[in-house]
Design an enzyme around this catalytic site. Structure first.
Site, PDB file in Angstrom:
ATOM      1  N   SER A  80       0.862  -1.168  -0.004  1.00  0.00           N
ATOM      2  CA  SER A  80       0.089  -0.140  -0.134  1.00  0.00           C
ATOM      3  C   SER A  80       0.942   1.155  -0.027  1.00  0.00           C
ATOM      4  CB  SER A  80      -0.892   0.072   1.255  1.00  0.00           C
ATOM      5  OG  SER A  80      -0.171   0.298   2.522  1.00  0.00           O
ATOM      6  N   LYS A  81       0.102   2.275  -0.035  1.00  0.00           N
ATOM      7  CA  LYS A  81       0.824   3.561  -0.063  1.00  0.00           C
ATOM      8  C   LYS A  81       2.028   3.763   1.386  1.00  0.00           C
ATOM      9  CE  LYS A  81      -1.496   6.204  -3.046  1.00  0.00           C
ATOM     10  NZ  LYS A  81      -2.902   6.069  -3.304  1.00  0.00           N
ATOM     11  N   ARG A  82       1.663   3.182   2.247  1.00  0.00           N
ATOM     12  CA  ARG A  82       2.844   3.146   3.290  1.00  0.00           C
ATOM     13  C   ARG A  82       4.001   2.636   2.835  1.00  0.00           C
ATOM     14  NH1 ARG A  82       2.038  -0.472   6.717  1.00  0.00           N
ATOM     15  NH2 ARG A  82       0.626  -1.684   5.697  1.00  0.00           N
TER      16      ARG A  82
ATOM     17  N   GLY B 294       5.584   3.505  -0.074  1.00  0.00           N
ATOM     18  CA  GLY B 294       6.140   4.199  -0.817  1.00  0.00           C
ATOM     19  C   GLY B 294       5.296   4.121  -2.118  1.00  0.00           C
TER      20      GLY B 294
END
Ligand code: GLU
Length: 491
Positions: free
Chosen positions: A255-257, A259
């Site tokens: 996920s965006k976590r 990067g």
């Protein structure tokens, strides 16, 4: 002759293509190319609230950037057009009619509120996964049609056989058995008249004669429902191949976590499409336990579903970065320059259009750092010392420059001789410095380290003679004088 392979990539256009979608698209592409089959691109855009025209454009552009060309779909057309679900609503209506007439589907008039109440009641009774209770299952079709014609809100549901099991022979996951009693009569058409994902996808996959469905294994749980739907439509089943999930380095779902997750972001950061393709191919597939670098053609030659793993794949940004560096170093000079110069233009370091002389200079300058960068977007920062007049020294450079203090005379001479050098070329500069170190009987580094620090502001740089020539006499002398002055050596 065996049937021609037809695969599809079916994104919902709700943003840029992300890593997972790109990997699914790639596996379909490789399989199609390997099998001399057809790759269909179908846009699943019936969710009008989430699908946007911009997203459609972005996805098509991202696919093109990766070089994943499709044989049928938007922009290219094909025998089963249209390839956008929002343009196929009449077709879904004809399919739902067929399902109603054959008794496989029925009208359901239960309101969302009623369904919610029933669900809660079932939960209170201890049913952990309550299903639709079949209230509307046996309303005679004529009566249901009349109620619907009177404007009573309704959905359409598929009638699932309650007993037995649905078996899926997945090419990657093997045999997966789902008990029918856990499935409920799922919704085919919503109250707003639009088909659900399961319905539209199966109707299209069947109509478009898709032979192999290669997609993320988050869809495995949808597959038994879809199999029931194929059966209800009287269509042959495709081969299913569910490819493993992609996780971040911490083994949680990517996920965006973790990067950047969109392909576009990687393009913007200066990743090469060929490196992305190579890296994405390794997310769940391997040829053997050692080969990591594959050209597109070798992937096509080697790809097989048999070698796709069941286990989740780990997305490792560090490995992708390493691979990108390898691909940059591998580019031929012309190709590298073609891709590198726009980065400098974008950063405002070079003008556009480039005149011939600037082009020739810039070409040499970008080539001088070719083996120093891992992403094209590193270029402006990496080459900053080639631009502007003065230079700021980083800490390592400052320490190196300090060393000049041990040989003030030597550096003064270097400065003075460089200032009057007739031709400020690599050869002349090299000859001059060789003479100086021979005379002073010192090692090359004694002269070069402080010089490099003063000129580039850094402790490491491309070959110093090349840098000096590209920088030119005036700027070199100015920077050297300023640098020497800062450590107390006046020239
Ligand atoms: N539109 C679906 C998705 O993006 C497609 C799933 C499928 O391949 O069936 O997840």
């Amino acid at each position: 002759m065996s049937e021609q392979v037809r695969v599809r990539f079916a994104p919902s256009p709700t943003g840029h293509l992300h890593i997972g979608g790109a990997r699914t698209a790639l596996f379909n592409y490789l399989y199609a190319r390997r099998q001399a089959g057809v790759l269909v691109l179908r846009l699943e855009d019936t969710d009008a609230e989430r699908s946007t025209e911009d997203s459609v454009r972005m996805i098509l552009d991202d696919m093109k950037w990766l070089g994943l060309d499709w044989d049928e779909g938007p922009e290219v057309g094909g025998p089963y057009a249209p390839y956008r679900q929002s343009e196929r609503l009449d077709f879904y209506r004809s399919q739902q009619e067929q399902l109603l007439e054959t008794g496989h589907a029925y009208y359901c008039f239960c309101s969302p509120e009623l369904l919610e109440t029933k669900r809660k009641q079932a939960q209170e009774r201890g049913d952990a996964q309550p299903k639709y209770d079949g209230t509307c299952r046996n309303i005679p079709l004529a009566e249901a049609r009349a109620r619907a014609a009177d404007g009573e809100p309704h959905t359409l549901r598929l009638k699932i056989t309650e007993s037995g099991s649905t078996v899926i022979h997945d090419r990657i996951r093997g045999t997966v058995v789902f008990e029918n009693k856990i499935m409920d009569d799922f919704i085919l058409v919503r109250t707003n008249g639009l088909p659900t994902y399961n319905f539209a996808a199966v109707a299209d996959d069947a109509a478009m004669k898709i032979t192999h469905i290669i997609r993320g294994d988050d869809h495995l749980s949808n597959t038994p429902r879809q199999v029931c739907l194929y059966q209800a439509l009287g269509k042959p089943l495709p081969v299913f191949a569910h490819i493993p999930m992609i996780m971040g380095p911490d083994r949680s779902r990517l996920s965006k976590r973790h990067g950047a997750t969109s392909v576009n972001a990687y393009a913007g950061e200066g990743y090469l499409p060929e490196a992305m393709i190579n890296y994405l191919a390794l997310l769940g597939w391997a040829f053997d336990d050692k080969t990591t670098l594959f050209t597109r053609q070798s992937l096509i030659d080697k790809f097989s579903l048999k070698k796709v793993s069941k286990n989740a794949a780990i997305f490792d940004p560090a490995k992708l970065l390493w691979m990108n560096g390898v691909y940059i170093r591998d580019l031929c000079p012309e190709e590298y320059v073609k891709r590198a110069l726009p980065e400098l233009i974008k950063a405002g370091l070079l003008p556009e259009p480039l005149d011939e002389a600037t082009w020739a200079w810039a070409e040499k300058a970008v080539l001088s750092v070719k083996d120093k960068i891992k992403r094209l977007a590193e270029l402006p920062q990496n080459m900053a010392f080639y631009f502007g007049e003065e230079i700021e020294l980083d800490e390592a450079a400052r320490a190196k420059l300090e060393q000049a203090k041990e040989y003030p005379e030597l550096f003064k001479t270097l400065h003075d001789k460089m200032a009057v050098l007739k031709s400020f070329s690599t050869q002349e500069l090299e000859a001059l410095m060789k003479d100086l170190i021979t005379e002073a009987d010192i090692k090359f580094g004694v002269l070069v380290h402080p010089l490099r620090a003063a000129i580039t502001g850094r402790a490491s740089s491309p070959g110093i003679f090349e840098v000096l020539e590209l920088l030119g006499q005036e700027r070199t002398i100015k920077r050297l004088a300023a640098g020497l002055k800062s450590v107390g050596i006046e020239v």
